[in-house]
Design an enzyme around this catalytic site. Structure first.
Site, mmCIF file in Angstrom:
data_model
loop_
_atom_site.group_PDB
_atom_site.id
_atom_site.type_symbol
_atom_site.label_atom_id
_atom_site.label_comp_id
_atom_site.label_asym_id
_atom_site.label_seq_id
_atom_site.Cartn_x
_atom_site.Cartn_y
_atom_site.Cartn_z
ATOM 1 N N LYS A 62 0.847 -1.191 0.000
ATOM 2 C CA LYS A 62 0.000 0.000 0.000
ATOM 3 C C LYS A 62 0.890 1.250 0.000
ATOM 4 O O LYS A 62 1.925 1.271 0.682
ATOM 5 C CB LYS A 62 -0.884 -0.038 1.251
ATOM 6 C CG LYS A 62 -1.959 1.026 1.331
ATOM 7 C CD LYS A 62 -2.804 0.820 2.593
ATOM 8 C CE LYS A 62 -3.953 1.789 2.721
ATOM 9 N NZ LYS A 62 -4.775 1.526 3.927
ATOM 10 N N SER A 137 -9.729 1.362 2.958
ATOM 11 C CA SER A 137 -8.894 2.179 2.107
ATOM 12 C C SER A 137 -7.813 1.399 1.342
ATOM 13 O O SER A 137 -7.250 1.938 0.394
ATOM 14 C CB SER A 137 -8.211 3.253 2.943
ATOM 15 O OG SER A 137 -7.284 2.687 3.843
ATOM 16 N N SER A 161 -9.722 -0.969 7.168
ATOM 17 C CA SER A 161 -9.133 -0.751 5.835
ATOM 18 C C SER A 161 -8.384 -1.935 5.231
ATOM 19 O O SER A 161 -8.026 -1.893 4.059
ATOM 20 C CB SER A 161 -8.202 0.459 5.867
ATOM 21 O OG SER A 161 -8.955 1.642 5.803
#
Lengths: 464, 101
Positions: A62, A137, A161
């Site tokens: 990420k 997310s 997330s």
């Protein structure tokens, strides 16, 4: 379509079916062929496989974790030109274990969101249905693993997330206990909540990655100095006699019927296998989101104060004083969601409101933790849905912040309490035909039991 | 409902500039979130200690010695400084703090 796992990569390399370099190039090609998903912010052209338990395994990270010498944006324009000057501890550990890095994945700006539509680099599309969101997310990481654009990914989880996008993309997502994995080199959102964890195709892979990234780190003083067991060891044990708690609060209005049905039929799998199922209650569950949306914005307003256009990142050119540089750089660099949360936090912490909002929310947080502690006196794990629905359409909730916040209703209480939890695919919705995630919540530092229970779901659930 | 003046005041404290349209938008959105969180007022928290640290860890102490990446090499310093929008030698350059008369 699952593609390679850590096990099949290692077998392939050992048996000389392919080399680490070949498998890296194959995956890079797959990434280029799936640009429509918009799962990546940066990609790398070479990966140096080292020796270790993840030797030659291509992974993605990420874009809020630092890899030395590479661009790290956190999904924000304010960091568009930022180059990391050191490795996050999780990266150091993955490098030491021999993993290779294919790229950095798209995400909601500063990890604020539940649909990855808040990215400054455009929304990610769900590989199962490209008209739908992948969740967020860590939407880029979950989409990349679901589309086999990587063997595994790292995500971060502040209120769901990792687990919610894993649920919506039909992959495994593990949020370890707060303090289990170092956040050194993770761009901070809410420091008393943030935790890094794996997104994988199988429960076993999640255990293998956790084996590598877990443990005490002098560079993150909040990491626990607790022993790290081999998380793969007890995966296949019997679940007979294990005590499974089902909170009644998880099955209230808001949960879509197809998700409720699938979760209940998955719970039946445990009954059949001889686990002890009991109804429990988390009396303060309904206050979790309210406490979360005071505490997290408060921490955000402090953490994001550092982005001021002075040392790195976007800096306004049309400013005529120091203050003007701050204001114009932040105005041009931050998207709507960070602005919204920074202002909420600023308000909640401002003179005259601190006791009414922030302190009150910290006390409610204590009550939520107490609810879990009491429940865990009688059960080994708590189970339920990861998210209230399957993946929704792109744009469907984009203009309604509260509707997007409600996506995290089942995941947020876990972060408030600091507990470990996993989302594991348990089948497709009867009407949507889209993936549903089953959430398993464990006691502090008891990832081993969480993974063990998840393995049972992976083995026995059908149609995932 | 937050007033326009309150939204502007919060934005100033947060060092964010807002257009008139943004003030209207955030006035509505922030008020809606604040009215949702109002539900906490109904929770009885008398005698409850606030929870800020979930693992119970208190202080993590170490010897006060130079270690790790310190002192940084010339290259490390340069890697940091090169990201600054304006510099003079090894210093960051910023706009004037006080406006000239």
């Amino acid at each position: 379509m699952k593609g390679h796992t850590i096990t099949t990569i290692q077998k392939g390399i050992t048996q000389k079916e392919f080399s680490a370099g070949e498998i890296f190039r194959q995956y890079r090609k797959r990434i280029d062929e799936h640009k429509n998903l918009n799962a990546f912010i940066s990609v790398f052209d070479s990966g140096n496989a080292g020796e270790g338990v993840l030797s030659g395994v291509p992974c993605v990270v990420k874009d809020n974790m630092l890899i030395d010498g590479t661009r790290t944006t956190a999904g924000s324009k304010i960091l568009d030109n930022y180059i990391a000057t050191y490795d996050a501890t999780v990266i150091t550990r993955l490098k030491k274990a021999g993993a290779t890095f294919l790229g950095k994945t798209n995400m909601d700006e500063f990890a604020m969101g539940t649909s990855t539509e808040n990215s400054a680099y455009g929304p990610v599309k769900n590989p199962r249905d490209t008209t739908r969101v992948p969740g967020g997310s860590s939407g880029g990481s979950a989409a990349a693993v679901a589309a086999d654009l990587a063997v595994f990914a790292l995500g971060s989880d502040t209120g769901g997330s990792i687990r919610q996008p894993a649920s919506m993309c039909g992959v495994v997502g593990l949020k370890p206990t707060y303090g289990r994995v170092s956040r050194h080199g993770l761009i901070a959102m809410a420091s008393s909540f943030d935790q890094i964890g794996p997104i994988t195709k199988t429960v076993e892979d999640a255990a293998r990655v956790l084996n590598v990234i877990a443990g005490h780190d002098p560079l993150d003083a909040t990491t626990a100095d607790a022993p790290v067991p081999d998380y793969t060891k007890n995966l296949n044990n019997d679940v007979r006699g294990l005590r499974v708690g089902v909170p009644k609060e998880f099955f209230q209005a808001g949960l879509t019927p197809e998700v409720a049905d699938k979760i209940r039929s998955t719970i039946e799998l445990f009954k059949k296998a001889g686990a002890v199922i009991s109804d429990i209650s988390l009396p303060n569950f309904n206050h979790s989101l309210a406490a979360y949306y005071i505490l997290v914005p408060s921490e955000i307003s402090a953490n994001l104060a550092r982005f001021d256009g002075i040392r790195y990142g976007h800096s306004a050119q049309n400013a005529d004083s120091l203050l003007d540089v701050y204001v114009k750089s932040r105005d041009g660099g931050f998207g709507a969601e960070p602005k919204r949360r920074i202002m909420l936090g600023t308000y909640a912490l401002s003179a005259g409101y601190y006791d009414a909002y922030y302190l009150k929310a910290l006390k409610v947080r204590a009550l939520i933790r107490r609810d879990f502690d009491r429940a865990f006196e009688n059960v080994d794990v708590i189970v339920g849905p990861t998210a209230p629905s399957t993946a929704f359409k792109l744009g469907e909730k984009a203009d309604d912040p509260m509707a997007l916040y409600l996506e995290d209703v089942y995941t947020v209480p876990v972060n408030l309490a600091g507990l470990p939890a996993i989302s594991v695919p348990c089948g497709l919705g009867a009407s949507s035909q889209l993936p549903i995630g089953f959430q398993i919540i464990g006691k502090m530092f008891d990832e081993a039991t969480v993974l063990h229970i998840a393995q049972h779901v992976e083995r026995h659930a059908t149609g995932t | 409902m937050l007033s326009r003046e309150e939204v502007i005041k919060i934005a100033q404290l947060a060092r964010i500039a807002l257009t008139d349209d943004e003030v209207t938008k955030f006035q509505k959105e922030l008020s809606s979130i604040l009215s949702y969180v109002e539900q906490l007022n109904a929770v009885d928290t008398s005698g409850v200690e606030p929870l800020a640290q979930v693992t119970g860890l208190e202080n993590a102490l170490r010897e006060d010695v130079v270690q790790g990446v310190f002192p940084p090499s010339k290259q490390q310093t340069e890697a940091l400084l090169v990201q600054a929008p304006a510099r003079e030698g090894d210093y960051l350059k910023v706009k004037s703090v006080l406006k000239a008369k």
